[in-house]
Design a protein around this motif. Structure first.
Motif, PDB file in Angstrom:
ATOM      1  N   LEU A  21      15.575  73.175 -13.396  1.00  0.00           N
ATOM      2  CA  LEU A  21      16.483  74.165 -12.814  1.00  0.00           C
ATOM      3  C   LEU A  21      17.812  73.536 -12.397  1.00  0.00           C
ATOM      4  N   LEU A  22      17.768  72.303 -11.920  1.00  0.00           N
ATOM      5  CA  LEU A  22      19.039  71.649 -11.565  1.00  0.00           C
ATOM      6  C   LEU A  22      19.889  71.401 -12.809  1.00  0.00           C
ATOM      7  N   MET A  23      19.245  71.060 -13.914  1.00  0.00           N
ATOM      8  CA  MET A  23      19.987  70.871 -15.166  1.00  0.00           C
ATOM      9  C   MET A  23      20.645  72.184 -15.583  1.00  0.00           C
ATOM     10  N   ALA A  24      19.876  73.271 -15.469  1.00  0.00           N
ATOM     11  CA  ALA A  24      20.398  74.584 -15.859  1.00  0.00           C
ATOM     12  C   ALA A  24      21.611  74.955 -15.011  1.00  0.00           C
ATOM     13  N   ALA A  25      21.451  74.855 -13.705  1.00  0.00           N
ATOM     14  CA  ALA A  25      22.543  75.246 -12.797  1.00  0.00           C
ATOM     15  C   ALA A  25      23.763  74.372 -13.013  1.00  0.00           C
ATOM     16  N   SER A  26      23.536  73.114 -13.329  1.00  0.00           N
ATOM     17  CA  SER A  26      24.654  72.197 -13.563  1.00  0.00           C
ATOM     18  C   SER A  26      25.453  72.602 -14.789  1.00  0.00           C
ATOM     19  N   SER A  27      24.768  73.074 -15.819  1.00  0.00           N
ATOM     20  CA  SER A  27      25.463  73.441 -17.052  1.00  0.00           C
ATOM     21  C   SER A  27      26.222  74.754 -16.925  1.00  0.00           C
ATOM     22  N   VAL A  28      25.804  75.608 -15.996  1.00  0.00           N
ATOM     23  CA  VAL A  28      26.520  76.877 -15.807  1.00  0.00           C
ATOM     24  C   VAL A  28      27.675  76.700 -14.823  1.00  0.00           C
ATOM     25  N   GLY A  29      27.368  76.048 -13.692  1.00  0.00           N
ATOM     26  CA  GLY A  29      28.446  75.764 -12.751  1.00  0.00           C
ATOM     27  C   GLY A  29      28.706  76.834 -11.722  1.00  0.00           C
ATOM     28  N   LEU A  30      27.835  77.832 -11.602  1.00  0.00           N
ATOM     29  CA  LEU A  30      27.960  78.783 -10.489  1.00  0.00           C
ATOM     30  C   LEU A  30      27.387  78.139  -9.221  1.00  0.00           C
ATOM     31  N   PRO A  31      27.842  78.571  -8.031  1.00  0.00           N
ATOM     32  CA  PRO A  31      27.246  78.042  -6.807  1.00  0.00           C
ATOM     33  C   PRO A  31      25.723  78.168  -6.845  1.00  0.00           C
ATOM     34  N   ALA A  32      25.058  77.135  -6.379  1.00  0.00           N
ATOM     35  CA  ALA A  32      23.596  77.105  -6.473  1.00  0.00           C
ATOM     36  C   ALA A  32      23.025  76.340  -5.297  1.00  0.00           C
ATOM     37  N   ILE A  33      21.810  76.704  -4.932  1.00  0.00           N
ATOM     38  CA  ILE A  33      21.061  75.970  -3.907  1.00  0.00           C
ATOM     39  C   ILE A  33      19.620  75.915  -4.362  1.00  0.00           C
ATOM     40  N   MET A  34      18.966  74.818  -4.058  1.00  0.00           N
ATOM     41  CA  MET A  34      17.563  74.677  -4.443  1.00  0.00           C
ATOM     42  C   MET A  34      16.668  74.888  -3.240  1.00  0.00           C
ATOM     43  N   VAL A  35      15.543  75.539  -3.461  1.00  0.00           N
ATOM     44  CA  VAL A  35      14.491  75.647  -2.451  1.00  0.00           C
ATOM     45  C   VAL A  35      13.201  75.217  -3.124  1.00  0.00           C
ATOM     46  N   THR A  36      12.715  74.044  -2.765  1.00  0.00           N
ATOM     47  CA  THR A  36      11.444  73.619  -3.351  1.00  0.00           C
ATOM     48  C   THR A  36      10.298  74.205  -2.528  1.00  0.00           C
ATOM     49  N   GLY A  37       9.137  74.302  -3.157  1.00  0.00           N
ATOM     50  CA  GLY A  37       8.026  75.025  -2.541  1.00  0.00           C
ATOM     51  C   GLY A  37       7.257  74.243  -1.491  1.00  0.00           C
ATOM     52  N   GLY A  38       7.484  72.942  -1.420  1.00  0.00           N
ATOM     53  CA  GLY A  38       6.824  72.134  -0.399  1.00  0.00           C
ATOM     54  C   GLY A  38       5.486  71.592  -0.838  1.00  0.00           C
ATOM     55  N   PRO A  39       5.086  70.498  -0.180  1.00  0.00           N
ATOM     56  CA  PRO A  39       3.811  69.854  -0.543  1.00  0.00           C
ATOM     57  C   PRO A  39       2.604  70.554   0.062  1.00  0.00           C
ATOM     58  N   LYS A  40       1.464  70.312  -0.537  1.00  0.00           N
ATOM     59  CA  LYS A  40       0.195  70.776   0.029  1.00  0.00           C
ATOM     60  C   LYS A  40      -0.064  70.053   1.346  1.00  0.00           C
ATOM     61  N   LEU A  41      -0.974  70.620   2.140  1.00  0.00           N
ATOM     62  CA  LEU A  41      -1.491  69.886   3.294  1.00  0.00           C
ATOM     63  C   LEU A  41      -2.245  68.653   2.795  1.00  0.00           C
ATOM     64  N   ASN A  42      -2.372  67.670   3.661  1.00  0.00           N
ATOM     65  CA  ASN A  42      -3.127  66.472   3.284  1.00  0.00           C
ATOM     66  C   ASN A  42      -4.516  66.846   2.775  1.00  0.00           C
ATOM     67  N   GLY A  43      -4.965  66.196   1.708  1.00  0.00           N
ATOM     68  CA  GLY A  43      -6.350  66.344   1.292  1.00  0.00           C
ATOM     69  C   GLY A  43      -7.250  65.636   2.295  1.00  0.00           C
ATOM     70  N   LYS A  44      -8.448  66.187   2.469  1.00  0.00           N
ATOM     71  CA  LYS A  44      -9.386  65.595   3.444  1.00  0.00           C
ATOM     72  C   LYS A  44     -10.739  65.414   2.772  1.00  0.00           C
TER      73      LYS A  44
END
Ligand code: FES
Length: 571
Positions: free
Chosen positions: A127-150
């Motif tokens: 997605l960063l590659m895509a946004a870079s090639s278009v050049g419109l304002p962009a922000i990333m929101v990643t989904g975050g890591p899982k809780l620690n495995g136990k």
């Protein structure tokens, strides 16, 4: 108010404008949404086939709240979801397809800015590659890591534990039933891998580049602050559109230097090398493979996370996350680099606290000393370079000379890995080749093959492996990766024979095949390229145009950008 890009669709008069508006109103939107407010696309890589991204639908709802609050008009749309664990032959084969698809969707639609929702490994760089090639304002929101495995009273990290359990299974230390129980204990919440694997690394890279909000990389996927940050991102993208802050203003050479240094400090994945090179290529930022070596020589590893260390992303979050690391790095970073907050990195992190010095260590008492990050090797076996993650390697193997045992595919190795008669000892150098971008195809994470069973049973835990493929960010071991040119492209790796001597000298940054020059030339003359992996479709296009690892494995015709202009209007 200045005319927005989306006005070309929604402010149009006559039949064209009526078509654009009427079909949108079919969704129940009132006519006020066409009053000239910023139209914000939310590119989501949600899919049940990409388990690490399965909650992005909910994250998107929080983003929408923020966009509405700030006076924008949010519209969610799907982009190709790449699930690392399920896609064959490898999700990496499709990173560029996601980037191409998302680029065209962003450009072709009436958008003024875009929020990029990612999680699993390839979705963030794609997605960063895509946004870079278009050049419109962009922000990333990643989904975050899982809780620690136990498991059995202790923490277990995604992927990293699996490598160990597989070795334990092969060595007879674990039963199949125990493994089946353990796998359920490892993945117990939404989110991507919670080790400092590729997903956590690329989320951190997005934050270090300035493309996502502070702390975004580390909030666990199920933490309410993940959703608060997503809502904030919805507000921020409207602000970025208002001020025309485009990705090229944020992802500058200085930002990439920051990201490379942060990657060393967090003990991040070697996959960041190919992804950052590819993103830089889209932006026209000059970045070379050797930058990854020279820029990290004075950067120690500060973060004690698996696979290099002990802890997991949940611990990293509670310890202060990436802002605490970046504050600790101080003058090693370009503090003046702009971010999506429209403040600099330095301003963002100047007061960031650290709450656990065992997880995020101070610069003067680091987890690993400076220069133990990714090293770039060259030599007659890798004229265009290869990489090794020193922090995940065994120190005693960083200078090593051994005889090669060569396999033309990981599958060929796996067929004999359990053979007690296999001619191998701990000094052997395992060569696994034809795993590069063209060869496999897609450059899979096959480099860190498990050790031969006979060695595991003797207690050997590491040996030198060399491959033109990649290694999972969750993996560890003394593994030379990304050998370029790859064997399938006629690289010298194709010429190695079992029994040849190979010398690895990481301190000297060399990788050499010890055969005479005339023998080298004779083998080259006798080499014939393998058959192409496909004669049609995406795989054909990919193998026809993919560049080598030292260029980030982007397709040659996708480097650079086409901007946000669209062609002739229809309807
Ligand atoms: Fe998705 Fe590891 S498999 S992040």
């Amino acid at each position: 108010m200045t005319s927005r890009r989306s006005a070309a669709w929604f402010a149009a008069t006559g039949r064209s404008g009526m078509n654009h508006r009427s079909w949108m109103r079919g969704q129940g939107f009132t006519s006020e949404v066409f009053d000239g407010r910023p139209v914000i696309g939310i590119a989501t890589t949600w899919s049940e086939l990409a388990p690490c991204n399965v909650h992005l639908h909910r994250v998107a709802e929080s983003v929408k709240r923020g966009v509405w609050q700030a006076g924008g008009f949010p519209l969610e749309f799907p982009a190709m979801a790449l699930g690392e664990t399920l896609l064959r032959p490898t999700a990496m084969l499709y990173r560029n397809l996601l980037a191409m698809e998302a680029e065209e969707l962003i450009r072709a639609n009436p958008l003024d800015g875009v929020v990029l929702l990612s999680g699993c490994d390839k979705t963030t760089p794609g997605l960063l590659m895509a946004a870079s090639s278009v050049g419109l304002p962009a922000i990333m929101v990643t989904g975050g890591p899982k809780l620690n495995g136990k498991y059995q009273g202790g923490d277990v990290g995604s992927g990293t534990a699996v490598w160990r359990w597989e070795e334990d299974l092969l060595a007879g230390r674990m039963t199949q039933e125990e493994c089946a129980f353990a796998e359920g204990c490892m993945s117990r919440s939404d989110g991507h891998c919670m080790t400092m694997g590729t997903a956590s690394t690329m989320a951190s890279m997005a934050e270090a580049l300035g493309m996502q909000l502070p702390y975004s990389a580390s909030w666990p996927a199920v933490d309410s602050r993940r959703y608060e940050t997503a809502q904030r991102a919805g507000q921020v993208i409207v602000d970025l559109v208002e001020h025309d802050v485009t990705p090229d203003k944020i992802m500058t050479r200085e930002a990439f230097e920051n990201a490379i240094r942060v990657n060393a400090a967090i003990g991040g994945s070697t996959n960041a090398v190919v992804h950052l090179l590819a993103i830089a290529g889209r932006l026209g930022v000059p970045l070379e493979l050797d930058d990854f070596d020279t820029l990290i020589r004075d950067v120690p590893t500060l973060v004690n996370l698996q696979p290099s260390g002990r802890y997991l992303m949940e611990d990293f979050c509670y310890a202060g996350g990436l802002p605490a690391v970046m504050r600790e790095l101080g003058d090693l970073l370009h503090g003046g680099a702009l971010t999506v907050t429209r403040k600099t990195i330095g301003e963002n992190v100047k007061d960031a606290p650290c709450w656990n010095r065992d997880v995020i260590m101070p610069l003067d008492q680091p987890f690993q000393t400076a220069g133990t990050g990714t090293a770039v090797l060259r030599g007659n076996l890798a004229p265009d370079g290869a990489v090794i993650k020193q922090s995940a390697a065994s120190p005693h193997l960083l200078k090593h000379r051994g005889r090669a045992l060569v396999f033309d595919s990981p599958e060929a190795y796996h067929q004999v890995a359990a053979d007690p008669e296999l001619d191998v000892d701990e000094d052997t150098v395992l060569v696994i080749r034809y795993c590069g971008p063209k060869g496999y195809p897609g450059m899979p994470e096959t480099a860190n093959v498990p050790l031969p069973a006979k060695l595991l049973k003797r207690g050997v835990r590491d040996m030198v492996r060399i491959c033109d493929g990649r290694m999972s960010g969750t993996a560890y071991g003394t593994v030379v990766l990304h050998v370029a040119p790859e064997a399938a492209a006629g690289g010298p790796l194709a010429l190695v024979r079992s029994g040849d001597w190979i010398t690895l000298d990481v301190p000297a940054r060399t990788l050499a095949l010890d055969i005479p020059d005339d023998e080298f030339a004779a083998r080259r003359a006798a080499w014939t390229p393998p058959l192409r992996a496909a004669s049609r479709g995406w795989t054909w296009l990919y193998t026809e145009h993919v560049q080598q690892a030292d260029r980030g494995c982007d397709l040659d015709f996708l480097t650079g950008g086409s901007g946000a202009q669209v062609g002739r209007e229809s309807h």
